[in-house]
Motif scaffolding. Sequence first.
Motif, mmCIF file in Angstrom:
data_model
loop_
_atom_site.group_PDB
_atom_site.id
_atom_site.type_symbol
_atom_site.label_atom_id
_atom_site.label_comp_id
_atom_site.label_asym_id
_atom_site.label_seq_id
_atom_site.Cartn_x
_atom_site.Cartn_y
_atom_site.Cartn_z
ATOM 1 N N GLU A 12 -14.267 -41.078 -27.290
ATOM 2 C CA GLU A 12 -13.156 -41.650 -28.054
ATOM 3 C C GLU A 12 -13.595 -42.044 -29.462
ATOM 4 O OE1 GLU A 12 -10.475 -43.678 -24.485
ATOM 5 O OE2 GLU A 12 -12.170 -44.797 -25.360
ATOM 6 N N PHE A 15 -14.414 -38.483 -31.335
ATOM 7 C CA PHE A 15 -13.409 -37.420 -31.375
ATOM 8 C C PHE A 15 -11.959 -37.886 -31.310
ATOM 9 C CE2 PHE A 15 -17.139 -35.510 -29.100
ATOM 10 C CZ PHE A 15 -17.572 -34.731 -30.160
ATOM 11 N N LYS A 16 -11.715 -39.092 -30.827
ATOM 12 C CA LYS A 16 -10.338 -39.494 -30.578
ATOM 13 C C LYS A 16 -9.831 -40.547 -31.563
ATOM 14 C CE LYS A 16 -6.754 -39.218 -27.673
ATOM 15 N NZ LYS A 16 -6.068 -37.937 -27.353
ATOM 16 N N LYS A 17 -10.599 -41.620 -31.718
ATOM 17 C CA LYS A 17 -10.166 -42.716 -32.576
ATOM 18 C C LYS A 17 -10.255 -42.331 -34.055
ATOM 19 C CE LYS A 17 -11.155 -46.925 -31.990
ATOM 20 N NZ LYS A 17 -11.915 -48.194 -31.943
ATOM 21 N N ALA A 99 -9.831 -33.933 -30.415
ATOM 22 C CA ALA A 99 -9.033 -35.120 -30.097
ATOM 23 C C ALA A 99 -7.802 -34.773 -29.279
ATOM 24 C CB ALA A 99 -8.604 -35.811 -31.387
ATOM 25 N N GLN A 101 -5.151 -33.363 -30.329
ATOM 26 C CA GLN A 101 -4.010 -33.801 -31.131
ATOM 27 C C GLN A 101 -3.414 -32.690 -31.990
ATOM 28 O OE1 GLN A 101 -5.846 -36.998 -33.334
ATOM 29 N NE2 GLN A 101 -5.522 -38.506 -31.712
ATOM 30 N N LYS A 190 -5.480 -31.142 -23.139
ATOM 31 C CA LYS A 190 -6.780 -31.613 -23.600
ATOM 32 C C LYS A 190 -7.871 -30.589 -23.311
ATOM 33 C CE LYS A 190 -10.016 -35.490 -23.075
ATOM 34 N NZ LYS A 190 -10.253 -36.808 -22.437
ATOM 35 N N ARG A 234 -10.646 -37.117 -39.647
ATOM 36 C CA ARG A 234 -10.854 -38.265 -38.751
ATOM 37 C C ARG A 234 -10.558 -39.587 -39.448
ATOM 38 N NH1 ARG A 234 -9.859 -38.648 -34.218
ATOM 39 N NH2 ARG A 234 -8.427 -37.089 -34.949
#
Length: 400
Positions: A12, A15-17, A99, A101, A190, A234
């Motif tokens: 997270e 790659f995610k946050k 992510a 997304q 995902k 990011r």
Amino acid sequence: MEEKQIQPTLYETLFKKEWSYYTGAVLIVIFALALSMFGSTWGVSGALGTWGSMFLGLFGIDTAAAFGNDTSKYNFFANQASLTDIGLLLGALIACLFAAQWKIRNIKHYKQALAAIIGGLLMGIGAKMAGGCNIGGLFSQLPQFSLAAWLFLLFVFLGATVGGKLLKFFMSNKRPNRKRLTAEQKARNKKIQITAAVVIILILLVVAFAVAPTYPAAPLMMVIGVGLGYSMQRSRFCFTAAYRDPMLTGETKLTRAVIVAFALSTILFFGKHAAAFGTDLSKLTADNMPGNVINLQMIIGSFIFGIGAVLAGGCASGTFVRMGEGYVQLWICFPFFCLGNAVAGGITKATAGTWFTAGSKVYLPQVFGGLVPALLIQLAALLALWVLASWWESKKRASF
């Protein structure tokens, strides 16, 4: 009883946050410095005019004769700007995929397409006239103590202010229909997107090994471009938003992060310039002096670029990042940016040697009596801008 905060996982975090603007600023400066050390200073719009000229050449247009754009010796893998530009797009795409997304982000109204076309053309024309975009004309020049970069900053801000006023005409209140995914669909999406990101990285590695024997610098240039695109995506780092948001919303967090990037870059590039020029500034000539020539063409081009960037929704680097994120508006903008930049070569060709282009370079260490005084004065000016931006945000919040 206080709820226990759940710490984000490594996945997270990486790659995610979303990263902070300041994290993006630091990483972008590091990648830009690496690019200048192993290649040349970072630029984005230079390759776009070449691509636009090559496209026009498909229709039999002699761009060398018409616009002064000779593409006969162009080679993608030998062209740093081309490699880093595609790297920006792929870096943003990889960031979105990891992510989970990534999605096609359609335009809401035909006015957005019109804004993309007009904005793309204006950015292309403005970047050509100004001698660079937000990157080549500002971010890469200001740390080199070029007065032209400060003038670019002023007039691109004024252009962005005008663009913000015009943007209201192209805005739409229509909201897109959002399809909500089930938990199973999210899990499958995902896996697919992360797999796609890995595949893209593997393809890049294969291409890098294939071209390295002939073009040894190409793999590194591509990697740096991917790093820049990943970092910008990011952290949501956008130069255009840094000019636009203070006037539209009063928000200056991104503006202050961009100022910090300028300051860090100035400090890091200081050593490089000291090593290159030393203390004997008399060795500088018009040929080896950093920065663009200050003239009316550069000033008008900066202003036009600022208008176009706000209308289009991103500058040159931002265009590639948004394209990687799947924004249709920037995919519409991109070819017109290329065409505008190519055709504007006719303006620079026709005005060469006239009063419109008459001017000279101004190297701030020569003005202030050395590199160290120039460093201190430039950092003080950037600090003043940071304080002004912070005050502006506080003032706007208090007025609501």
